[in-house]
Enzyme design. Sequence first.
Site, mmCIF file in Angstrom:
data_model
loop_
_atom_site.group_PDB
_atom_site.id
_atom_site.type_symbol
_atom_site.label_atom_id
_atom_site.label_comp_id
_atom_site.label_asym_id
_atom_site.label_seq_id
_atom_site.Cartn_x
_atom_site.Cartn_y
_atom_site.Cartn_z
ATOM 1 C CB SER A 23 15.704 -6.760 5.814
ATOM 2 O OG SER A 23 16.771 -6.900 6.138
ATOM 3 C CG HIS A 50 18.652 -5.391 2.959
ATOM 4 N ND1 HIS A 50 17.422 -4.917 3.893
ATOM 5 C CD2 HIS A 50 18.262 -4.433 1.944
ATOM 6 C CE1 HIS A 50 17.150 -3.618 2.863
ATOM 7 N NE2 HIS A 50 17.295 -3.529 1.834
ATOM 8 C CG ASP A 143 14.854 -0.523 0.925
ATOM 9 O OD1 ASP A 143 14.476 -0.102 -0.520
ATOM 10 O OD2 ASP A 143 15.789 -2.008 0.539
#
Lengths: 202, 269
Positions: A23, A50, A143
């Site tokens: 991310s 992401h 995540d």
Amino acid sequence: MAETEIKPTPERSDCKVVLIGGSTGSIEVLLDLLPTLRAPLSFAIIIVLHRKNTADSTLADLLSHKTSLPLKEVDDKDSITAGSIYLAPADYHLLIEQNATFSLDDSEKVNHSRPSIDVTFESAAEIYGPSLVGVLLSGANADGKDGLIAIKKAGGLAVVQQPETAQAAFMPQQAILNAPIDYVVTIPELIRFVNQLNSFND
Amino acid sequence: MIEEQEVDLLLTDILDIYGYDFTHYTRASLKRRINRLWTLDKFPSFAELRYRVRTDADYLKRFIEELTVNVTEMFRDPLFYKTLRTQVLPSLMAKPFIRIWHAGCSTGEEVFSMAIILKEANLLTKSLLYATDLNSEVLETARKGIFSLAPMKQYSENYILSGGTQDFSGYYTAHYGRVKFSEEFVQKMVFSTHNLVSDRSFNEFDLILCRNVLIYFDKALQERVLTLFDESLGPLSYLALGAKETLKFSTIQSRYRKIENEKLWQKLK
């Protein structure tokens, strides 16, 4: 306890897929890693980041300029071939089928994210088992942790960027705290590690 | 976690007892959905989940609604709608009557988006929007034209990016966290259940939209559905798919030309 030293990986010729999730702060790592990969590659690389929910292909363009390997943003039912790099499209979860093709899923966000790293890691773990290496990079949410747990359960390898070297340390930290990690690596170590996995490299 | 053979058992049950065929849905996504429901509804074992599905027709409704993905939004992929406005709608102007099919419309957000751009092109009065889905429950929601207020800000931004120049909030009235879209839209819509797996073509259309539905089908079922669409499209009519869906694996591809960079095709003569 995680190990920082990178050992030669005897199982490297079995590696079919390297999954990379990240991310905030992970694109920079990829921009360092991708130019070092030499064709041919004995496995496929699947990247789940992401990203902003826009359908433009800027990210794929940016990444593909950094590698001589074929890199493509995944379309529905694309098949997974060794030597190629695949990027999860924005706004879809990326899943993997038994016949080594991708399928896409636009169901609810997971960990506030779509694509979710967990979803792809868990799906790939089921299909590839021990021939899978999961790499989790910099990021600011949790995540990827469950995904790495699934990869380990299925017999694969779990690799995490050293939090001190990450622009956003939270994601790798969460993984290290909660999942059994094989290697915690700096960026140069990651580069060496992925290249060592390539059985065409001597 | 559900095993592969257990998925087979469940799908066979649903087909034998209720006549719904999910065997050509993509396995990875289906398994995720079943696992999710297993956890959500707290079944202690697969046997109990299976028993409930086999014996409780009301539960089956919920099961199917949760198995299929009903995530949708207004003006999703705004540039797609912009292309509809600039490339497709002008070519429909001359038609005395416009028929549009939203296949797999879920709760109807895309149908209302379509109705809005038709209205802005002065085409709504001569249009009819057929909206179909496998689930009767989601069609009930769509028919009411009532949606949550929360995402309207995002939808309004999408609308502007799609080339909309009106005040988006003028199309609905807000009340207690919900909005109701103007009746003039619903009047031009026909809602009906239709199962793409087993049902046939029911009309000829000028435009079929089926966005982010085919991703849940395997290639064989995709081919069946695309053939169904092909049979339901007249010459020079249009087919729209989701942003990552493609005709490239289909035999119908040779009869279509792609429009710009969007997932939009025009049927050749």
